[in-house]
Motif scaffolding. Structure first.
Motif, short mmCIF file in Angstrom:
data_model
loop_
_atom_site.label_atom_id
_atom_site.label_comp_id
_atom_site.label_asym_id
_atom_site.label_seq_id
_atom_site.Cartn_x
_atom_site.Cartn_y
_atom_site.Cartn_z
N LEU A 47 -124.09 -6.62 2.84
CA LEU A 47 -123.96 -5.86 4.08
C LEU A 47 -125.20 -5.92 4.96
O LEU A 47 -125.08 -5.97 6.19
CB LEU A 47 -123.62 -4.40 3.78
N ARG A 48 -126.40 -5.90 4.35
CA ARG A 48 -127.60 -5.79 5.18
C ARG A 48 -127.77 -6.96 6.15
O ARG A 48 -128.05 -6.73 7.35
CB ARG A 48 -128.83 -5.64 4.27
N ILE A 51 -125.36 -6.39 8.97
CA ILE A 51 -125.78 -5.33 9.90
C ILE A 51 -126.74 -5.91 10.94
O ILE A 51 -126.62 -5.63 12.14
CB ILE A 51 -126.43 -4.17 9.12
N SER A 54 -124.88 -8.00 13.38
CA SER A 54 -124.07 -7.24 14.35
C SER A 54 -124.90 -6.79 15.55
O SER A 54 -124.34 -6.48 16.61
CB SER A 54 -123.44 -6.02 13.67
N GLU A 67 -131.30 0.87 13.18
CA GLU A 67 -131.15 0.33 11.84
C GLU A 67 -132.43 -0.38 11.41
O GLU A 67 -133.33 -0.61 12.22
CB GLU A 67 -129.97 -0.66 11.78
N TYR A 162 -122.75 3.81 10.80
CA TYR A 162 -123.43 3.23 9.65
C TYR A 162 -122.42 2.81 8.59
O TYR A 162 -121.54 3.58 8.21
CB TYR A 162 -124.39 4.24 9.02
N ALA A 163 -122.56 1.59 8.09
CA ALA A 163 -121.71 1.10 6.99
C ALA A 163 -122.50 1.26 5.70
O ALA A 163 -123.51 0.58 5.50
CB ALA A 163 -121.33 -0.36 7.21
N ARG A 164 -122.05 2.15 4.83
CA ARG A 164 -122.76 2.42 3.59
C ARG A 164 -121.79 2.39 2.41
O ARG A 164 -120.57 2.48 2.58
CB ARG A 164 -123.45 3.79 3.66
N VAL A 201 -118.77 -4.49 8.57
CA VAL A 201 -119.72 -3.78 9.43
C VAL A 201 -119.12 -3.52 10.80
O VAL A 201 -119.19 -2.40 11.34
CB VAL A 201 -121.03 -4.57 9.55
N THR A 204 -116.45 -0.84 10.71
CA THR A 204 -117.01 0.50 10.62
C THR A 204 -117.51 0.97 11.97
O THR A 204 -117.32 2.13 12.36
CB THR A 204 -118.16 0.51 9.59
N GLN A 205 -118.14 0.08 12.71
CA GLN A 205 -118.60 0.42 14.05
C GLN A 205 -117.40 0.66 14.99
O GLN A 205 -117.42 1.58 15.82
CB GLN A 205 -119.49 -0.69 14.59
#
Length: 443
Positions: A47-48, A51, A54, A67, A162-164, A201, A204-205
Motif C-alpha cells: 500500500l505505501r 499511496i 496516488s 501523508e 487514509y487507507a489502513r 488506495v 478508499t479516497q
C-alpha cells in the motif's frame, strides 16, 4: 589509571541505563498473531508505494490529507510474548520501526526512529504523536534514527481517505469512514499487484470523496479528532488502536446478543459467509483453479452478505461503494494504471474465498463496474479477467438463489441512528474520542 577506571565505570553505568528492547529469544509465540503480523507487513509494503503514487493525481476537487512515504509500527505496550512475535515477524520492537517504504523514501524498512523534529521520547506513543504533528504541519522535518543518522522527511498531500489495515490481533476488522478506512488483513493474502494496490488506495479516497457528506450528516457535521485516531493513521499496529479494535469486536457481539432479531441477523450473516466460502473451496486445489459458475455466484453472495453486515457510519459508507468503484476506475486511468485492476483484485479474492472486505464485489457492484468498462470498449478484457463469466448473465441467475444477496434498499434515507454506545457507529468513529494510554489529549 584512576582516570581510566572512571571512564570504564561511566561507560558501564551508561550501558546499564540504556533502554533494553525486546529480542527474539526463540520462545513459543501465538502463531496466528505471528502470521497476521507478517500479513500486516506485506500489506503495508504493497500500500505505501501506492499511496505515494496516488499523490500524482493532484485532483483539485479533493479534500486533502498529509501523508508520509513510509509506514511505521511499534510493539510498545503489547504483552511480552506478543512483543517477541513482532520482532520475529517484522523486526519491530518497542521503538518506532519502519515496516514499509516507497521508492526514494528517505527511510528504509528496519530503520528505527528515536527522535522527530529534534524531540526524543522513549514512549513510542508520544513519539508517534510528534510524528503526526510533524506530518500534518505539511513542512519538511528531520528524524533521528537509532544509528544516530538524521534524515529529512517531506510530507505530501493526497486525496482525503487514509487507507489502513486492521490491527494484527483483530485481522477481520473492517470499518469505513470519510477520514480513514480500515481494511481487513485478508486483502494482503491476494498478493496485490502494483495497480491493484493503487486501486485499493484510490477506492478508499473515492469512498471519502463520494460519501463524505453523507457519512457526516448521518450523525454529526464536525467532529474533534482524537489523539488515538491521529496515531492510528500512522501505525494501526499501535497497542491503543489494537485494544480499541478488540473492544469494538466485543461490543458488536454483546449488541447482537441483546436483541433477538440481531442474533438471527448475525447467524444468517455468518452462515452465509461460511456456506459461500465452503462452496468456493469445494473442488479447489489451489487459487489458480478455475471456478464453476455456482462457486462464482456463491462468492458474489458472500460479498453481498459482507456488505449488508456493516453498521454505523460504515453502513452509510456501503451505500456508495459502487460510486467509489467508479471513482477509482476513472482515476486509475488518469494515473496510467490499469483501470481493470478492480476486476483482477476481485477475481483473486473470489478464487481464495476471501469476501470479508470491500474489494470482493457483489453482483450489484460487479454489474455496474462492468457496464462502465464496456463504455470504454473493455468488455472483452473484463470477461477474460472474470474467466468468461458475464456480470449481466450472473445477475439474472443469482436473484433466484435461496441464499439471498445483499438486502435490497441500500438507501441512506432508511438509515437509523444506532444509539450512543461507544462503538455503535464504528471503530473509527469511537477512536475520534479515545485518548491514548500515554495520556494524549484531543486536538
Amino acid at each position: 589509571m584512576r582516570s581510566l577506571l572512571t571512564l570504564l565505570l561511566s561507560l558501564l553505568l551508561a550501558a546499564c541505563a540504556a533502554p533494553k528492547y525486546t529480542v527474539d529469544d526463540g520462545r513459543k509465540v501465538d502463531e496466528g498473531l505471528l502470521a497476521n503480523i507478517r500479513s500486516y507487513g506485506s500489506g503495508e509494503q504493497s500500500l505505501r508505494p501506492a499511496i505515494v503514487r496516488s499523490a500524482a493525481l493532484k485532483d483539485p476537487k479533493c479534500d486533502r490529507q498529509w501523508e508520509l512515504p513510509f509506514a511505521v509500527a511499534t510493539s510498545y505496550g503489547w504483552a511480552e510474548n506478543d512483543r517477541v512475535a513482532w520482532v520475529r515477524g517484522l523486526n519491530v520492537d518497542e521503538r518506532l520501526t519502519v515496516v514499509a517504504a516507497a521508492p526514494n523514501s528517505p527511510l528504509n524498512p528496519g530503520d528505527k526512529l528515536l527522535a522527530v523534529a529534534g524531540k526524543k521520547d522513549e514512549d513510542s506513543e508520544s513519539l508517534l504523536a510528534k510524528l503526526a504533528d510533524a506530518r500534518d504541519a505539511g513542512k519538511p522535518f528531520f528524524v533521528t534514527l537509532s544509528s544516530g543518522a538524521n534524515r529529512a522527511v517531506s510530507p505530501f498531500e493526497v486525496c482525503r481517505g487514509y487507507a489502513r489495515l486492521a490491527p494484527p490481533n483483530t485481522p477481520e476488522v473492517q470499518d469505513y469512514h470519510w477520514l480513514l478506512s480500515l481494511h481487513s488483513l485478508e486483502i494482503s493474502k491476494a498478493q496485490l499487484s502494483e495497480d491493484e494496490a493503487l486501486w485499493a488506495v484510490l477506492w478508499t479516497q473515492g469512498l471519502s470523496e463520494e460519501g463524505g457528506a453523507r457519512m457526516k450528516t448521518y450523525h454529526y457535521g464536525t467532529k474533534i479528532v482524537g489523539t488515538l485516531y491521529n496515531l492510528a493513521t500512522l501505525a494501526t499496529g499501535l497497542h491503543g488502536a489494537a485494544l480499541a479494535a478488540e473492544a469494538a469486536v466485543s461490543a458488536a457481539k454483546v449488541a447482537a446478543k441483546s436483541v433477538a432479531s440481531e442474533i438471527v441477523k448475525q447467524q444468517l450473516i455468518e452462515q452465509g459467509k461460511a456456506l459461500a466460502a465452503q462452496r468456493i473451496r469445494e473442488g479447489l486445489i489451489d487459487a489458480g483453479k478455475e471456478l464453476t459458475k455456482q462457486q462464482v455466484m456463491n462468492g458474489l453472495q458472500a460479498a453481498a452478505v459482507n456488505r449488508s453486515s456493516l453498521s454505523g457510519v460504515a453502513w452509510v459508507a456501503s451505500t456508495v461503494f459502487d460510486q467509489a468503484d467508479q471513482w477509482a476506475f476513472e482515476r486509475a486511468e488518469k494515473l496510467g494504471a490499469d483501470p481493470l485492476a478492480g476486476f483482477s483484485l476481485h477475481q483473486k479474492l473470489l478464487e481464495r474465498s476471501l469476501a470479508g472486505n470491500a474489494f470482493a464485489l457483489d453482483i450489484e457492484r460487479l454489474e455496474a463496474l462492468s457496464k462502465l468498462a464496456k463504455t470504454k470498449g473493455m468488455d472483452a478484457q473484463v470477461q477474460a479477467i472474470l474467466r468468461g463469466f458475464k456480470a449481466s448473465d450472473l445477475a439474472l441467475e443469482i436473484g433466484a438463489m435461496p441464499l439471498a444477496s445483499a438486502p435490497s434498499g441500500f438507501s441512506f434515507e432508511s438509515a437509523t441512528d444506532p444509539g450512543s454506545a461507544q462503538f455503535s457507529r464504528g471503530l473509527i468513529d469511537a477512536m475520534l474520542d479515545i485518548p491514548t494510554e500515554s495520556g494524549g489529549h484531543k486536538k
